[in-house]
Design an enzyme around this catalytic site. Structure first.
Site, short mmCIF file in Angstrom:
data_model
loop_
_atom_site.label_atom_id
_atom_site.label_comp_id
_atom_site.label_asym_id
_atom_site.label_seq_id
_atom_site.Cartn_x
_atom_site.Cartn_y
_atom_site.Cartn_z
N SER A 1 0.83 -1.22 0.00
CA SER A 1 0.00 0.00 0.00
C SER A 1 0.86 1.26 0.00
O SER A 1 0.57 2.23 -0.71
CB SER A 1 -0.94 0.01 1.21
N GLY B 1 -6.29 -5.34 -3.21
CA GLY B 1 -6.80 -4.60 -2.04
C GLY B 1 -5.77 -3.63 -1.48
O GLY B 1 -6.10 -2.50 -1.12
N ASP B 2 -4.50 -4.07 -1.46
CA ASP B 2 -3.42 -3.19 -0.99
C ASP B 2 -3.29 -1.97 -1.90
O ASP B 2 -3.09 -0.85 -1.43
CB ASP B 2 -2.07 -3.94 -1.00
N ALA B 3 -3.40 -2.22 -3.21
CA ALA B 3 -3.27 -1.13 -4.18
C ALA B 3 -4.43 -0.14 -4.03
O ALA B 3 -4.24 1.08 -4.13
CB ALA B 3 -3.25 -1.68 -5.60
#
Length: 341
Positions: free
Chosen positions: A67, A295-297
């Site tokens: 992230s 999801g992290d992105a």
């Protein structure tokens, strides 16, 4: 405003060992698709097996680090982000340092001499992924490192903090220190539900830090698990997001905003007793490479706009843009420059 060190992340730095596998491989190691788990004894031989595959890739990863790197990429301002976590003194650790520094992140790793750098097996089947993390050195992070003057200076400098829930398994006291600092200094503190097992088996640690969270991120599976362990008896993601946003807060400076992604379905945002839904950018199936890091992105894209004081709908759009870019590539990687405006 000055953006140097504006965003600080803390988490488990893991070197992703990413490879396309087949159903037999999943069966052999008892792996479910679209899951994130910690490695058990039965999984250990898998890392060697994956490393020997011709299509294997090594990518510096770990949820929070992904992230932060994506936020850094979206911002295009050198040194806007910082990151802390624990690696081993080995070639994977060196690889990690090189990779993260090249990404423009100011990394302050604790280097542990007794454990190897953590790895995460990323098993990709038909574009879907499953993650099996062998934390090793990542599990050795100690709050003593955070308290060192040169590292605490990063905390003092940052205005925004992001920590994935996975770090609750490693150093809850470090999380608490940062959370209390954020509340005392009117800074923005955000976390991620991260995985169903975190909501289930680390419920008490998660509940303890929840009052400090100004932003709570997660996906629909994690949200439903959170609801189940808290006895809410609802599977409705919008309702769950709303209930999380209304959980009591440690500091009244900011209201809490809950942001839940649902794969190809709309992003759910709960704030001020209301729920909004934002469509994602749909991708034709043939363009999907793998969902690892999606999801992290999303969080990285979201935070890149948040630290610039942009409205929530812009933050969500940036999150959707970043995750759309990531799923068209192998692992949590991206082109040289973003095309978000």
């Amino acid at each position: 405003m000055a953006y140097e060190g504006v965003l600080l992340g803390m988490g488990n730095p893991l070197l992703d060992i990413s490879s396309v596998v087949d159903e037999d491989f999943l069966k052999k190691y008892d792996i479910k698709l679209n899951n994130a788990i910690l490695a058990e004894e039965k999984h250990i031989p898998m890392y060697e097996e994956m490393a020997s595959k011709p299509n294997v890739e090594y990518i510096a990863g770990g949820a929070t680090q992904n992230s932060i790197k994506v936020a850094q990429w979206m911002l295009q301002i050198p040194g806007a982000t910082s990151y802390m976590g624990c690696i081993g003194k080995d070639k994977f650790g060196e690889e990690m340092k090189k990779n993260s520094t090249a990404a423009g992140v100011n990394v302050h790793y604790l280097e542990d001499e007794s454990a190897p750098t953590g790895t995460c097996a990323v098993c990709v089947v038909g574009g879907e992924r499953s993650l099996i993390a062998n934390l090793s050195a990542a599990n050795c992070y100690k709050s003593g490192h955070l308290k060192r003057p040169e590292n605490w200076a990063l905390v003092e400098k940052a205005k925004y903090f992001y920590i994935a829930g996975f770090f609750l398994t490693v150093s809850p006291d470090s999380i608490q220190l940062v959370a209390e600092h954020a509340a005392a200094k009117n800074k923005v503190f955000s976390m991620n539900l991260s995985a169903p097992f975190i909501c289930e088996f680390f419920k008490d640690a998660q509940d303890k830090v929840l009052p400090y969270m100004d932003f709570v991120f997660g996906n629909e599976t994690e949200a439903r698990t959170f609801s189940k362990v808290h006895g809410w008896e609802t599977d409705d993601v919008a309702e769950i997001a709303l209930k999380i946003s209304q959980w009591p807060k440690a500091s009244g400076t900011f209201k809490r905003i809950t942001v839940i992604t649902q794969g190809a379905d709309p992003v759910v945002v709960a704030e001020d007793g209301k729920v909004k839904q934002f469509p994602v950018i749909l991708l034709p199936k043939e363009k999907l490479v793998d969902t690892n890091g999606a999801g992290d992105a999303f969080v990285g894209g979201f935070l890149s706009q948040l630290v610039q004081g942009k409205p929530i709908d812009t933050c969500v759009k940036a999150g959707c843009y970043a995750s759309n870019v990531i799923i068209q590539r192998s692992g949590c990687t991206y082109p040289e420059k973003p095309e978000f405006n």
